[in-house]
Scaffold this active site. Structure first.
Site, PDB file in Angstrom:
ATOM      1  N   HIS A  81       0.859  -1.182   0.000  1.00 60.44           N
ATOM      2  CA  HIS A  81       0.000   0.000   0.000  1.00 60.44           C
ATOM      3  C   HIS A  81       0.896   1.233   0.000  1.00 60.44           C
ATOM      4  CE1 HIS A  81      -3.917  -1.937   1.704  1.00 60.44           C
ATOM      5  NE2 HIS A  81      -3.321  -2.714   0.810  1.00 60.44           N
ATOM      6  N   GLU A  83       1.062   3.900   1.808  1.00 59.43           N
ATOM      7  CA  GLU A  83       1.601   4.298   3.112  1.00 59.43           C
ATOM      8  C   GLU A  83       2.745   3.388   3.533  1.00 59.43           C
ATOM      9  OE1 GLU A  83      -2.951   4.999   3.418  1.00 59.43           O
ATOM     10  OE2 GLU A  83      -1.580   3.635   2.385  1.00 59.43           O
ATOM     11  N   CYS A 116      -6.102   2.218   5.702  1.00 55.73           N
ATOM     12  CA  CYS A 116      -6.857   0.980   5.882  1.00 55.73           C
ATOM     13  C   CYS A 116      -6.420   0.363   7.210  1.00 55.73           C
ATOM     14  CB  CYS A 116      -6.571   0.029   4.728  1.00 55.73           C
ATOM     15  SG  CYS A 116      -4.879  -0.621   4.759  1.00 55.73           S
ATOM     16  N   CYS A 119      -2.498  -0.276   7.284  1.00 60.79           N
ATOM     17  CA  CYS A 119      -1.705   0.948   7.367  1.00 60.79           C
ATOM     18  C   CYS A 119      -1.932   1.661   8.698  1.00 60.79           C
ATOM     19  CB  CYS A 119      -2.019   1.849   6.182  1.00 60.79           C
ATOM     20  SG  CYS A 119      -1.568   1.086   4.595  1.00 60.79           S
TER      21      CYS A 119
END
Length: 195
Positions: A81, A83, A116, A119
């Site tokens: 992801h 992040e 999410c 993260c």
């Protein structure tokens, strides 16, 4: 005989270097978010991943430490992801797993969408002392992304850990990228393919 790779690597898309080369310092928070949202859009246009981007900045100076984009589908790993990519690159660059450690400037995570579940879990351990977000969790969910189970008041949970949270900075622009991705038939990936 059991065999396993002894290293895991990922590569950033080539366009990132040219995109970020003149952005060593971005003083204004709005400008930092514009930069991140534009990176999320570019990731979609270049077909190098999902509609998400994140960056690590020094809070006071605005020095850009790292820029990450979502690489899940293009590099075949659910942990890539934006992040997570931005955090990993910043930690490697600074030589510390703690971006808030002794002798290190205070850092923030600027993300095109709220974190999410994965993260969110990484943020306290990363050492960042501030997170700034644009689109909401519900915006990502509305186009089909599974953001996972996250504590209801995640902002307060981070605040309890002395991590400042600023939300809804340029939310409309970030939502536009999410919607463009969905309307263009971008892959909405989840842990299992949905019928």
């Amino acid at each position: 005989m059991f065999k396993q790779q002894n290293s895991i690597d990922f590569s950033l898309p080539n366009w990132i270097y040219e995109f970020a080369k003149d952005k060593s310092f971005i003083k204004d928070v709005e400008d930092r978010m514009s930069f991140v949202i534009e990176a999320s859009r570019r990731n979609v246009v270049e077909n190098t991943g999902g509609p998400f981007a994140a960056a690590i900045f020094e809070i006071e100076s605005g020095k850009l430490i790292s820029l990450g984009v979502n690489l899940v589908t293009t590099q075949g790993s659910s942990i890539l992801h934006a992040e997570m990519v931005a955090i990993a690159i910043a930690q490697k660059k600074l030589g510390s797993y703690d971006l808030g450690g002794k002798g290190i400037e205070k850092h923030e995570l600027v993300a095109s969408t709220e974190p999410c579940a994965m993260c969110f879990g990484a943020i306290p351990w990363s050492g960042v002392q501030q997170i700034i977000t644009a689109a909401k969790d519900s915006d990502a969910r509305s186009i089909g992304f599974d953001e996972g189970p996250k504590v209801k008041d995640w902002r307060e949970a981070l605040s309890d850990r002395k991590i400042n949270v600023i939300s809804d900075i340029q939310r409309d622009k970030a939502c536009q990228v999410l919607n463009e991705y969905s309307q263009a038939g971008g892959k909405i990936y989840n842990s299992r393919e949905r019928s």
